[in-house]
Design an enzyme around this catalytic site. Sequence first.
Site, mmCIF file in Angstrom:
data_model
loop_
_atom_site.group_PDB
_atom_site.id
_atom_site.type_symbol
_atom_site.label_atom_id
_atom_site.label_comp_id
_atom_site.label_asym_id
_atom_site.label_seq_id
_atom_site.Cartn_x
_atom_site.Cartn_y
_atom_site.Cartn_z
ATOM 1 N N CYS A 2 0.605 -1.211 -0.325
ATOM 2 C CA CYS A 2 -0.175 0.389 -0.169
ATOM 3 C C CYS A 2 0.994 1.271 0.095
ATOM 4 O O CYS A 2 2.290 1.765 0.686
ATOM 5 C CB CYS A 2 -0.851 0.301 0.992
ATOM 6 S SG CYS A 2 -1.941 -1.246 1.582
ATOM 7 N N ARG A 27 3.921 -0.465 -4.598
ATOM 8 C CA ARG A 27 3.878 -0.951 -3.752
ATOM 9 C C ARG A 27 2.427 -1.370 -3.178
ATOM 10 O O ARG A 27 1.976 -2.320 -2.435
ATOM 11 C CB ARG A 27 3.865 0.354 -2.206
ATOM 12 C CG ARG A 27 4.711 1.091 -2.461
ATOM 13 C CD ARG A 27 4.840 1.724 -0.893
ATOM 14 N NE ARG A 27 5.020 1.525 0.120
ATOM 15 C CZ ARG A 27 5.952 0.915 1.176
ATOM 16 N NH1 ARG A 27 7.174 1.621 0.322
ATOM 17 N NH2 ARG A 27 5.172 1.033 1.964
ATOM 18 N N TRP A 74 -2.844 -2.515 -1.858
ATOM 19 C CA TRP A 74 -2.219 -4.692 -2.130
ATOM 20 C C TRP A 74 -2.977 -4.603 -0.935
ATOM 21 O O TRP A 74 -3.237 -4.796 0.548
ATOM 22 C CB TRP A 74 -0.810 -4.581 -1.966
ATOM 23 C CG TRP A 74 -0.914 -6.019 -1.782
ATOM 24 C CD1 TRP A 74 -0.363 -5.974 -3.231
ATOM 25 C CD2 TRP A 74 -0.682 -7.061 -0.941
ATOM 26 N NE1 TRP A 74 0.069 -7.775 -2.755
ATOM 27 C CE2 TRP A 74 -0.392 -8.095 -1.155
ATOM 28 C CE3 TRP A 74 -0.718 -7.172 0.287
ATOM 29 C CZ2 TRP A 74 -0.159 -9.016 -1.072
ATOM 30 C CZ3 TRP A 74 -0.539 -7.714 0.912
ATOM 31 C CH2 TRP A 74 -0.155 -9.110 0.232
ATOM 32 N N ASN A 100 -1.526 2.070 5.790
ATOM 33 C CA ASN A 100 -0.677 0.500 5.511
ATOM 34 C C ASN A 100 -0.764 0.377 6.409
ATOM 35 O O ASN A 100 0.239 0.599 7.051
ATOM 36 C CB ASN A 100 0.274 1.393 4.757
ATOM 37 C CG ASN A 100 1.207 0.394 4.386
ATOM 38 O OD1 ASN A 100 1.336 -0.653 4.181
ATOM 39 N ND2 ASN A 100 2.555 0.949 4.190
ATOM 40 N N GLY A 101 -1.525 -1.188 6.668
ATOM 41 C CA GLY A 101 -0.681 -1.994 7.319
ATOM 42 C C GLY A 101 -2.278 -3.062 7.927
ATOM 43 O O GLY A 101 -2.698 -3.266 6.923
ATOM 44 N N GLU A 483 17.818 -17.610 -8.175
ATOM 45 C CA GLU A 483 17.482 -16.631 -8.147
ATOM 46 C C GLU A 483 16.216 -16.404 -9.565
ATOM 47 O O GLU A 483 16.012 -16.406 -9.998
ATOM 48 C CB GLU A 483 18.188 -15.035 -8.316
ATOM 49 C CG GLU A 483 18.146 -14.755 -8.115
ATOM 50 C CD GLU A 483 16.389 -13.248 -7.453
ATOM 51 O OE1 GLU A 483 16.636 -13.871 -5.930
ATOM 52 O OE2 GLU A 483 17.181 -12.581 -8.047
ATOM 53 N N LYS A 487 12.487 -14.954 -10.263
ATOM 54 C CA LYS A 487 12.346 -14.241 -11.763
ATOM 55 C C LYS A 487 11.554 -14.360 -12.789
ATOM 56 O O LYS A 487 10.490 -13.864 -13.000
ATOM 57 C CB LYS A 487 14.073 -14.056 -11.972
ATOM 58 C CG LYS A 487 14.646 -13.054 -11.695
ATOM 59 C CD LYS A 487 13.946 -11.532 -11.245
ATOM 60 C CE LYS A 487 13.463 -11.399 -9.548
ATOM 61 N NZ LYS A 487 13.733 -11.345 -8.533
ATOM 62 N N GLU A 490 7.498 -15.073 -10.940
ATOM 63 C CA GLU A 490 7.283 -14.237 -10.789
ATOM 64 C C GLU A 490 6.669 -13.151 -11.747
ATOM 65 O O GLU A 490 5.562 -12.565 -11.514
ATOM 66 C CB GLU A 490 8.015 -13.668 -9.032
ATOM 67 C CG GLU A 490 9.160 -12.502 -10.107
ATOM 68 C CD GLU A 490 9.406 -11.722 -8.420
ATOM 69 O OE1 GLU A 490 9.086 -10.703 -7.382
ATOM 70 O OE2 GLU A 490 10.964 -11.763 -8.965
ATOM 71 N N HIS A 506 16.848 -37.423 -7.853
ATOM 72 C CA HIS A 506 15.910 -38.190 -6.419
ATOM 73 C C HIS A 506 15.029 -37.624 -6.366
ATOM 74 O O HIS A 506 14.169 -37.851 -5.366
ATOM 75 C CB HIS A 506 17.034 -37.512 -5.566
ATOM 76 C CG HIS A 506 18.280 -37.763 -4.940
ATOM 77 N ND1 HIS A 506 18.886 -39.254 -5.596
ATOM 78 C CD2 HIS A 506 19.936 -37.181 -5.730
ATOM 79 C CE1 HIS A 506 20.070 -39.057 -5.124
ATOM 80 N NE2 HIS A 506 20.537 -37.878 -4.799
ATOM 81 N N LYS A 601 5.526 -4.433 -3.880
ATOM 82 C CA LYS A 601 7.277 -4.198 -4.001
ATOM 83 C C LYS A 601 7.541 -4.344 -2.616
ATOM 84 O O LYS A 601 8.474 -4.998 -2.050
ATOM 85 C CB LYS A 601 7.497 -3.267 -4.511
ATOM 86 C CG LYS A 601 9.066 -2.921 -4.386
ATOM 87 C CD LYS A 601 9.797 -3.229 -5.226
ATOM 88 C CE LYS A 601 11.668 -2.721 -5.144
ATOM 89 N NZ LYS A 601 11.844 -4.325 -6.308
HETATM 90 C C1 F6R Z 1 11.222 -10.507 -5.507
HETATM 91 C C2 F6R Z 1 11.442 -9.701 -4.463
HETATM 92 C C3 F6R Z 1 11.413 -10.296 -3.367
HETATM 93 C C4 F6R Z 1 11.985 -9.465 -1.885
HETATM 94 C C5 F6R Z 1 11.774 -9.708 -1.057
HETATM 95 C C6 F6R Z 1 12.195 -9.438 0.459
HETATM 96 O O1 F6R Z 1 11.675 -9.988 -7.092
HETATM 97 O O2 F6R Z 1 11.867 -8.574 -4.801
HETATM 98 O O3 F6R Z 1 10.811 -11.805 -2.969
HETATM 99 O O4 F6R Z 1 13.394 -9.889 -2.538
HETATM 100 O O5 F6R Z 1 10.286 -9.210 -0.910
HETATM 101 O O6 F6R Z 1 12.067 -7.534 -0.135
HETATM 102 P P1 F6R Z 1 13.304 -7.082 0.677
HETATM 103 O O7 F6R Z 1 14.679 -7.171 -0.133
HETATM 104 O O8 F6R Z 1 12.557 -5.498 0.438
HETATM 105 O O9 F6R Z 1 13.383 -7.296 1.976
#
Ligand code: F6R
Length: 606
Positions: A2, A27, A74, A100-101, A483, A487, A490, A506, A601
Amino acid sequence: MCGIVGVTGTKQSVSVLIEGLERLEYRGYDSAGIYVNDQTGNDYLVKRVGRISNLKNALTDDIAGTAGIGHTRWATHGVPSEVNAHPQFSADERFYLVHNGVIENFEQLKQEYLADVNFVSQTDTEVIAQLIDRFVVDYKMDTQSAFLKVLHLINDDSSYAFVLMDRETPDTLYVAKNKSPLLVGIGDGFNLVASDAVAMLKQTHTFMEIQDKEVVIVKPDKVTIHDFEGNEMKRDTFRVDMDASAADKGTYPFYMLKEVDEQPAVMRKLVQEYLDEDGRPTIEAGLLNEMKKADRLYIIGAGTSYHAGLVGARMFERLTKIPTQVFISSEFAYEQPIMSEKPFFIFLTQSGETADSREVLVNIKKQGWPSLTITNVPKSTLSREASYTLLLHAGPEIAVASTKAYTAQVALQAILAKALGMTCDQQAATEFDLKQQLGIVAVGMQALVDGKEKLESIASRYLSEPRNAFYIGRGIDWSVALESALKLKEISYVQAEGFASGELKHGTIALIEEHTPVIGIITQDRTAGLTRSNLQEVVSRGASVLTIAAKHLAQPDDTIVLPDVDPLLTPLLSVVPAQLLAYYTSLGKGLDVDKPRNLAKSVTVQ
Ligand code: F6R
């Protein structure tokens, strides 16, 4: 999660709110709304489901005000809908609130104080708006006292950033936060408040921090801060010199592509910030001496940051010889392992606001253990609350999928590991010519991003159709495989898994069928042959195999060949093709690369 913005003291408040919300859309983006008041008896509330553009399209010229609040959501409580979108308001339409929260005890508050009220939304936020109204109207409290009273009633587990407006005092924003980010922007004749400085950079570069459990009264020409006991708090302002355009897409179609392209520059920036002319780390001695005392390093992170930690642990162990463990923050928070005698904690977090990671920080602080936050956001919550902070200097990362923050986290951990290793008299650290190696990385990254067309065609050929895909590797390549798979899944919604190459046979190999893409990462001498054998096993079962291989290990039919670099730094290069494959797969499917479904984000709820 949010985004919140508020402004008072300008006739441009609608455009300030909308511009701010556009900057905060990363956000959360399932619904949005604004409330503005022109202080001559007119006020307007507009909410729409979906993106800020829907809200913008619903605004007409007559909607104007000198103060207002806005929100991009969100969803936590209640589906995305206009009714559940913020601002939420009291039944008499006097109080308007953005939040937000999560208010953990909202049901109890409802039952105890508001049993006679009909709620229109399913949100916890409406409960707070109605409760403030109850204390003002029925208990004859003034708004500030009622706001404070309600803040006292909200339990400590809750998280909030609130901006409240009262129709009776329409030039005033009533503001408070706990665990969720919010800061004040100081203008000339007007003032602002927002979840992130980037939302205010067009209006001001001067900011004021808000700490948890403070009540902040923002008027056009004055900001006052009190703690919950009513003591007035003095607070200095600080400047953020970032250009507003740093958070612009420029000519790029999506932020993610811009951020992938920025990675060579981020590597150079880190060299400039943390290594001197002779390549010696310039990290403060206080931090290194504290870390040197540790008998074990604990790296904590979520998602991509956790994956960066997996790489970092290898660097710390090799260069410092201090045992290092990596944990997913949401797991560590509720199941703390048996600890060593002298732990030191490293928090990796792009945003500095991740609730899961913060929960760990709060717990370990109570146990008296020292900590470092490595973050991209100065003055973020985890940065303020840890004993030490190192900044990633990656510039704003707006795309939901983290790219340049990941590589910055990996590179900065390498610098820190070298610095700590030198403090611990480790020869490997002293001899590690990191400055030169990061220079090679920057050039190599540039070549990879310059050759992105190849990845576009690979993505369309191999990844546009299948339901499943695998990244495999061993050791540090496995960390990158995790990782890379994150990517891909997501942003393109391909079910992707990162796997230790040796582990595939396995059980998981049962999922390999005709044309399942399996991408092997091969950068380490000791394991290259083994991973190639594992790729052969899946080829025999019909998989379409692609390879990302270091130059000195490359074979003629490898798909992507990476420049050679120190084996500890290969993730900085091998991840780049994976980022681009994810980007082009998402783009090819016509998806919103920067704002994938269900995500946001900054994850400020647990
Ligand atoms: C994926 C991504 C998330 C963040 C995770 C932690 O691309 O960005 O997996 O890495 O939500 O966020 P931070 O790094 O802000 O603590």
